[in-house]
Design a protein around this motif. Structure first.
Motif, PDB file in Angstrom:
ATOM      1  N   ASP A 107       0.828  -1.196   0.000  1.00  0.00           N
ATOM      2  CA  ASP A 107       0.000   0.000   0.000  1.00  0.00           C
ATOM      3  C   ASP A 107       0.872   1.259   0.000  1.00  0.00           C
ATOM      4  O   ASP A 107       0.678   2.172  -0.804  1.00  0.00           O
ATOM      5  N   ASN A 115      -7.430  -6.068  -5.085  1.00  0.00           N
ATOM      6  CA  ASN A 115      -7.013  -6.006  -3.687  1.00  0.00           C
ATOM      7  C   ASN A 115      -7.066  -4.612  -3.084  1.00  0.00           C
ATOM      8  O   ASN A 115      -6.506  -4.378  -2.018  1.00  0.00           O
ATOM      9  N   TYR A 153      -9.255  -3.209  -1.496  1.00  0.00           N
ATOM     10  CA  TYR A 153      -9.842  -3.175  -0.146  1.00  0.00           C
ATOM     11  C   TYR A 153      -8.787  -3.413   0.941  1.00  0.00           C
ATOM     12  O   TYR A 153      -8.986  -3.075   2.094  1.00  0.00           O
ATOM     13  N   GLN A 154      -7.635  -3.972   0.531  1.00  0.00           N
ATOM     14  CA  GLN A 154      -6.577  -4.190   1.519  1.00  0.00           C
ATOM     15  C   GLN A 154      -5.606  -3.014   1.562  1.00  0.00           C
ATOM     16  O   GLN A 154      -4.633  -3.052   2.290  1.00  0.00           O
ATOM     17  N   PRO A 158      -5.830   0.815   2.046  1.00  0.00           N
ATOM     18  CA  PRO A 158      -6.611   2.030   2.315  1.00  0.00           C
ATOM     19  C   PRO A 158      -5.963   3.302   1.774  1.00  0.00           C
ATOM     20  O   PRO A 158      -6.655   4.180   1.259  1.00  0.00           O
ATOM     21  N   SER A 161      -6.411   3.453  -1.991  1.00  0.00           N
ATOM     22  CA  SER A 161      -7.816   3.696  -2.340  1.00  0.00           C
ATOM     23  C   SER A 161      -8.187   5.158  -2.169  1.00  0.00           C
ATOM     24  O   SER A 161      -8.782   5.761  -3.057  1.00  0.00           O
ATOM     25  N   SER A 162      -7.789   5.731  -1.021  1.00  0.00           N
ATOM     26  CA  SER A 162      -8.236   7.103  -0.819  1.00  0.00           C
ATOM     27  C   SER A 162      -7.498   8.061  -1.749  1.00  0.00           C
ATOM     28  O   SER A 162      -8.078   9.060  -2.176  1.00  0.00           O
TER      29      SER A 162
END
Ligand SMILES: [Zn+2]
Length: 501
Positions: free
Chosen positions: A381, A422, A424-425, A427, A430-431
């Protein structure tokens, strides 16, 4: 190396050149040099172990273009200077300063290669071969283009990274054949392993032999200079020879005519372009400079070789073919390695079949284990976010291009499917994507803005229909915010025009 230092500056957000010099070289007097940068010892200490000064010099500067052609003592001396930092000395010793070959006037680039760089890495970098005198086009994409960054650099301490503001992506003209001939040889020089240089004596002997082998002798001991000159003129276009100051003289004496001198006793070094010109003319298109250098090196010499550090090879019970296969497997799976080098695979299959199948099988298992290991999504991430930020900075300067949707960002990173599944793993990623992805409205507005800027060159107030056509939009498909924006644009334009009158 120049490119890498420049990009390090961008990544670390240094705005002043001095800051960057301080951090990397611990000295503010270092001069940014494109072809033969020095202070490489200091740089090497900041990099992982495999980047020894020698590796930096040979794989990341233009030194290998000159090294094989100067005497061994000079080569070693220059390597010392490049490590430490004796500004200008190396350029003098390698004959770059006095050479008839002039460095290109500007830093150059290939738009085609840069498009590929952007897709692969999300950023640009300067490639060594673009800055080589004599290389005028990219064999794949066409003529190189000039940036406006003059050489030698005007701001002597500033490392400038390749970026859209310097590299306009225009359509390239067709490349030139002489340039492609040179590129073929230059590429070999740039990847040639570190080797001791040959002596003048060996070069003299080699060229005598070459003339003899190719039938350029008159009687027993007379080199037929005029036939050699004819061959050169037949192969190389006259304007090209003149432009590169390599035109043989019409009635030159031996000292001032380089083409004669190269077939006489060598008293000074000749540069890579001179060697290439002669060989291409005498041997046709299938010669390799790599092989020439090996041949010269094998000629007998009476000169005492200076002490050269010998790299001790790891004793190995494997054949060179097997070693080569190991090397391949470090960077690619067996299947791909087989496709890369079918001849090698065939030889190994014939001579070491059991070994080959065993090693491939074990390699496949190792890879499966690696993949099965749990992925550290938190780390992934953070890394992805870092990459995305860079990408966003890059895109910000470049207002053209397709809609920057979530998919577009992930596609540019080259890992669309894995990441999408993936998200959702992850954060942070994603943001970032939520905040930075372009909506359809934003995309339409960007296109209108681009169209307005484009047309501003020709119109004080571009009419609406022109704006739409230039932005490739039709009113029916426009979103409400974009429509609003368009109305405003047209109105402001009229306003501006009225005030102007
Ligand atoms: Zn290219």
């Amino acid at each position: 190396m120049y490119s890498t230092v420049a990009r390090a500056g961008v990544r670390q957000g240094h705005t002043s050149p001095k800051q960057l010099l301080d951090e990397i070289f611990e000295s503010r007097s270092v001069i940014a040099t494109i072809d033969l940068p020095n202070h490489l010892g200091m740089l090497s200490r900041r990099l992982p172990e495999e980047y020894t000064p020698e590796n930096l010099i040979y794989s990341h500067t233009l030194f290998p273009l000159y090294a094989p052609f100067v005497p061994e003592t000079r080569r070693l001396q220059c390597m010392q200077w490049l490590q430490q930092g004796a500004q200008g000395a190396v350029h003098l010793a390698l004959g770059v300063v006095a050479s008839r070959i002039k460095s290109p006037r500007f830093v150059r680039y290939c738009p085609g290669c840069q498009t590929a760089q952007r897709e692969l890495y999300g950023e640009y970098f300067w490639l060594r071969e673009w800055q080589v005198a004599g290389v005028e086009s990219c064999p794949k994409h066409g003529a190189l283009m000039d940036t406006r960054i003059a050489r030698p650099l005007i701001e002597r301490h500033r490392f400038i990274a390749a970026a859209p503001e310097y590299c306009y992506l225009a359509e390239q003209q067709k490349g030139m054949r002489p340039s492609d001939w040179i590129t073929v040889q230059v590429r070999q020089l740039l990847v040639r392993p570190v080797k001791a240089s040959s002596s003048f004596e060996q070069w003299t002997e080699y060229y005598r032999n070459l003339a003899c082998r190719q039938g350029f002798y008159r009687g027993k001991a007379q080199v037929d200079h005029s036939s050699i000159k004819d061959s050169v003129l037949k192969v190389w276009p006259a304007p090209w020879l003149t432009r590169n100051s390599l035109m043989p003289l019409r009635h030159g004496d031996d000292e001032s005519d380089w083409l004669k001198a190269i077939f006489r006793k060598h008293r000074k070094s000749f540069n890579y372009l001179q060697h290439i010109v002669v060989h291409q003319a005498l041997l046709g298109s299938h010669w390799r400079i790599d092989k020439v250098l090996n041949d010269v090196n094998r000629k007998p010499t009476n000169e005492k070789r200076p002490q050269v550090k010998v790299v001790i090879q790891r004793p190995s019970s494997h054949t060179p073919d097997q070693e080569a296969w190991f090397a391949f497997l470090k960077s690619q799976p067996p299947k791909q390695a087989r496709r890369t080098s079918p001849a090698l695979y065939a030889r190994l299959y014939r001579n070491h079949r059991d070994w080959l199948l065993d090693i491939n099988h074990r390699h496949a298992q190792k890879m499966a284990n690696v993949n099965a290991a749990r992925i550290d999504w938190d780390k992934r991430d953070r890394e992805t976010l870092q990459a995305l930020r860079q990408l966003a900075t890059f895109l910000k300067v470049n207002q053209q291009g397709p809609r920057r949707s979530r998919t577009y960002y992930l596609k540019l990173l080259g890992t669309l499917s894995t990441l999408e599944k993936n998200l959702y793993q992850m954060p942070r990623t994603s943001s970032f994507l939520v905040a930075n992805s372009e909506s359809v409205s934003q995309y339409q507005i960007r296109r209108l803005q681009n169209a307005y800027d484009d047309l501003g060159v020709h119109f004080d107030s571009p009419p609406k229909w022109r704006l739409l056509r230039n932005a490739r939009l039709c009113e029916e498909r426009m979103t409400e915010p974009a429509r609003q924006y368009l109305e405003n644009l047209v109105e402001t334009a009229h306003e501006v025009q009225r005030c102007g009158r």
